[in-house]
Write an enzyme that holds these catalytic residues in place. Sequence first.
Site, mmCIF file in Angstrom:
data_model
loop_
_atom_site.group_PDB
_atom_site.id
_atom_site.type_symbol
_atom_site.label_atom_id
_atom_site.label_comp_id
_atom_site.label_asym_id
_atom_site.label_seq_id
_atom_site.Cartn_x
_atom_site.Cartn_y
_atom_site.Cartn_z
ATOM 1 N N HIS A 6 0.866 -1.177 0.000
ATOM 2 C CA HIS A 6 0.000 0.000 0.000
ATOM 3 C C HIS A 6 0.901 1.225 0.000
ATOM 4 O O HIS A 6 1.669 1.437 0.934
ATOM 5 C CB HIS A 6 -0.819 -0.063 1.305
ATOM 6 C CG HIS A 6 -1.784 1.042 1.513
ATOM 7 N ND1 HIS A 6 -1.484 2.145 2.290
ATOM 8 C CD2 HIS A 6 -3.045 1.219 1.076
ATOM 9 C CE1 HIS A 6 -2.536 2.943 2.317
ATOM 10 N NE2 HIS A 6 -3.495 2.415 1.594
ATOM 11 N N ARG B 72 -4.367 -1.182 -7.828
ATOM 12 C CA ARG B 72 -5.621 -0.572 -7.385
ATOM 13 C C ARG B 72 -5.387 0.921 -7.181
ATOM 14 O O ARG B 72 -4.361 1.314 -6.632
ATOM 15 C CB ARG B 72 -6.064 -1.159 -6.048
ATOM 16 C CG ARG B 72 -7.336 -0.482 -5.540
ATOM 17 C CD ARG B 72 -7.397 -0.398 -4.033
ATOM 18 N NE ARG B 72 -6.429 0.530 -3.466
ATOM 19 C CZ ARG B 72 -6.243 0.709 -2.152
ATOM 20 N NH1 ARG B 72 -6.918 -0.009 -1.298
ATOM 21 N NH2 ARG B 72 -5.356 1.592 -1.706
ATOM 22 N N HIS C 143 -13.104 0.357 1.982
ATOM 23 C CA HIS C 143 -12.310 0.434 3.211
ATOM 24 C C HIS C 143 -13.074 1.332 4.192
ATOM 25 O O HIS C 143 -13.208 2.524 3.962
ATOM 26 C CB HIS C 143 -10.954 1.046 2.851
ATOM 27 C CG HIS C 143 -9.979 1.166 3.987
ATOM 28 N ND1 HIS C 143 -9.114 0.152 4.329
ATOM 29 C CD2 HIS C 143 -9.722 2.176 4.852
ATOM 30 C CE1 HIS C 143 -8.357 0.544 5.348
ATOM 31 N NE2 HIS C 143 -8.712 1.768 5.691
ATOM 32 N N HIS D 168 -13.656 2.781 8.074
ATOM 33 C CA HIS D 168 -13.272 2.957 9.474
ATOM 34 C C HIS D 168 -14.514 2.896 10.347
ATOM 35 O O HIS D 168 -15.641 3.038 9.870
ATOM 36 C CB HIS D 168 -12.493 4.263 9.659
ATOM 37 C CG HIS D 168 -11.045 4.070 9.349
ATOM 38 N ND1 HIS D 168 -10.093 3.828 10.305
ATOM 39 C CD2 HIS D 168 -10.397 4.035 8.150
ATOM 40 C CE1 HIS D 168 -8.921 3.668 9.731
ATOM 41 N NE2 HIS D 168 -9.064 3.786 8.416
ATOM 42 N N HIS E 287 -35.956 -16.477 27.023
ATOM 43 C CA HIS E 287 -35.026 -16.850 25.955
ATOM 44 C C HIS E 287 -34.570 -18.302 26.113
ATOM 45 O O HIS E 287 -34.570 -19.068 25.159
ATOM 46 C CB HIS E 287 -33.790 -15.947 25.970
ATOM 47 C CG HIS E 287 -34.028 -14.571 25.438
ATOM 48 N ND1 HIS E 287 -33.108 -13.907 24.664
ATOM 49 C CD2 HIS E 287 -35.081 -13.738 25.539
ATOM 50 C CE1 HIS E 287 -33.575 -12.704 24.339
ATOM 51 N NE2 HIS E 287 -34.775 -12.584 24.867
#
Lengths: 440, 440
Positions: B105, B165, B226, B228, B323
């Site tokens: 990257h 990319r 991508h 965050h 439950h």
Amino acid sequence: MSEKEFQKVTETAASAPQKPNPYGPNPADYLSNVNNFQLIDSTLREGEQFANAFFDTEKKIEIAKALDDFGVDYIELTSPVASEQSRSDCEAICKLGLKAKILTHIRCHMDDARVAVETGVDGVDVVIGTSKFLRQYSHGKDMNYIAKSAVEVIEFVKSKGIEIRFSSEDSFRSDLVDLLNIYKTVDKIGVNRVGIADTVGCANPRQVYELVRTLKGIVSCDIECHFHNDTGCAIANAYTALEAGARLIDTCVLGIGERNGIVPLGGLMARMIVAAPEYVKSKYKLHKIRDIENLVAEAVEVNIPFNNPITGFCAFTHKAGIHAKAILANPSTYEILDPHDFGMKRYIHFANRLTGWNAIKSRVDQLNLSLTDDQCKEVTTKIKRLGDIRPLNIDDVDSIIKDFHAEVSTPKLIATKREKEGTADVLDLQDEPNAKKSKQ
Amino acid sequence: MSEKEFQKVTETAASAPQKPNPYGPNPADYLSNVNNFQLIDSTLREGEQFANAFFDTEKKIEIAKALDDFGVDYIELTSPVASEQSRSDCEAICKLGLKAKILTHIRCHMDDARVAVETGVDGVDVVIGTSKFLRQYSHGKDMNYIAKSAVEVIEFVKSKGIEIRFSSEDSFRSDLVDLLNIYKTVDKIGVNRVGIADTVGCANPRQVYELVRTLKGIVSCDIECHFHNDTGCAIANAYTALEAGARLIDTCVLGIGERNGIVPLGGLMARMIVAAPEYVKSKYKLHKIRDIENLVAEAVEVNIPFNNPITGFCAFTHKAGIHAKAILANPSTYEILDPHDFGMKRYIHFANRLTGWNAIKSRVDQLNLSLTDDQCKEVTTKIKRLGDIRPLNIDDVDSIIKDFHAEVSTPKLIATKREKEGTADVLDLQDEPNAKKSKQ
């Protein structure tokens, strides 16, 4: 390839008018409540179903007061029929005279309703499973029975002059026609809210939008949403529900609840402050989030997750050199949340091999030393070299910077001392106060 | 209100045809890649930007091998220009001969690209900030400069025969026309993927859907996303991006990265197995998630969050009586994830005041004791009473059950022994093996 082969990019940024808040409510969502939502905090109901939770009366009261002080609109409590203590705790919290309205959460049954209305609550949240799973394996009733019980319970609670919510359970695995039918029925007889619950945590945001938007066209009362987080979408689903016109979101402090819980109060605040900053800041005491989370975390004996929104230890820590550089110039570059809104601080992590010279320059300034840009780049190279060999801490970086600064600012003195005494490292550090003074 | 005043609810559950998977891809999303997505794991790039991360060569190789074994499609590494060690680690991982393709990257700059293509990677991920924030405060370049650099770098990397990319940074705060323009340009010259990055973690799911859907109409290459997690929407945004036609999602183990990180690998698996169970189970070794998370958590010195999807300590723990009852009858009632798919186990938390008699009955069976339903209800009342006073553990409950069982099954003997010896508790437990035998 020549220049003319690629499409020329227009340069519009300088002249284009900026939207006031690109993360605000979508203007196409004319029913949106992103700017007008309410919180029902269920830490003392759903949260009590968290594996580790045992709240005694004193702790319940402490949590209720903290939530009230923070500004939640409603506080939901465990059903008074769950146990004797649950009933007396419910009564005790009702007597506190909090600003928040107190609710209790019961099965859709007259036995429960009769007990609930005597506790002093401001409202009752009624729930019944409507999915085929729950109808088959939980209560075993058909939709007509459900509708009849609902009407009976709702009219009874209303006759006592308190609020009533009717919610389906496991709404996203229920038959859509059945669901809309029963919501329409209870809306007609005057419930204050209908609830949608993603009880198993399976819904995705666009499903949520569609269901809430459809329901909004059918009922006139408010819509409340309850999202579990099994597949990590609870906050996003809550936000999307508000976009579609839901009004109220169920939260828990740290999201505690059955399994891995529901929408976390703090996480939802992180989401909402981006979309509706004025509304959120004026209504909720955001700087209290950390205290409330610590209170509940301690009570249920868990740690705040390292990656918790807002209060996780690294939520406002910037590390990569490229990030640190821009953050130092303008925090908005890599921050959508302002840590100061939450009483938190920003932190630039400069003690690592990914650091950049802008971050180091900022540290040099913090240390009140004076280096040129070129000198900062040179010392950054030294720091990155050590950072390649082992993890660095702040002391490591500071020592390198101070050594370097001492060398470049008083080379002769250091050299002489080193030759004479062989204690350069100690002396360099001892020199530092003078270096500081000379700048001040 | 009489019965005819409320709308009759139709009973359709028994006869209505069931959709095979109501959480599968939405048939209206004809470009959806929910059933056909790929993973780019960035633990060794984005994850290295996590505040606590320092991976030495050995640890990087261990993590890369674990990710490869799990089945991620790509592994992204820190830029080789970040430091000398970063470069040599990148070369070392490229030489491992993993099934996963190795990416690095870099900034959109020829200096970086020249180093990157010499490391042996299968592809290069290029990124540049396109928002006005980053253009002003980070690199200071205009869109035409960005486009020119992009074309130069892309053509250079392509000439080396490896994947390329191009991604914008902070895409959701970039001008839409600028963005689409540059993506169109780089698509025309043949990038393998374009990337959208929510660098500050501000995007919401419907924004993501719209941007990806729009971009999908403009480029013919794959779209990578991508996200965050500052506002808690990373997993939901990733899912929605796939619905809109994105193909690749960036993940990190436990989501570690800048600030509170990005899409967590395990959390995304929880989301995707609900939507595309066959695809996910055939492609990824889900039972390895726990080991990989433990490996990375130990390396960066954090605890697995208590509420982590799948591996959090309570992800498969059921507590409330209502439950537990249903879960015992059919786990699908309150579980959208099957713990066995991940090598995990379900747990019914029956030792608390919210417990119900179904959960206690199940425990009675586990203890190999024999009680009628009415007796189970009676002992449940005793357990709830103690649970109101203090937190219970399993031993507490088991003792109460065993005492009760001993009393109801051999009342005379116990009474006599108690009177004689005053050691009832011990004897009750000693009696138990016989009780077991009599049932077997």
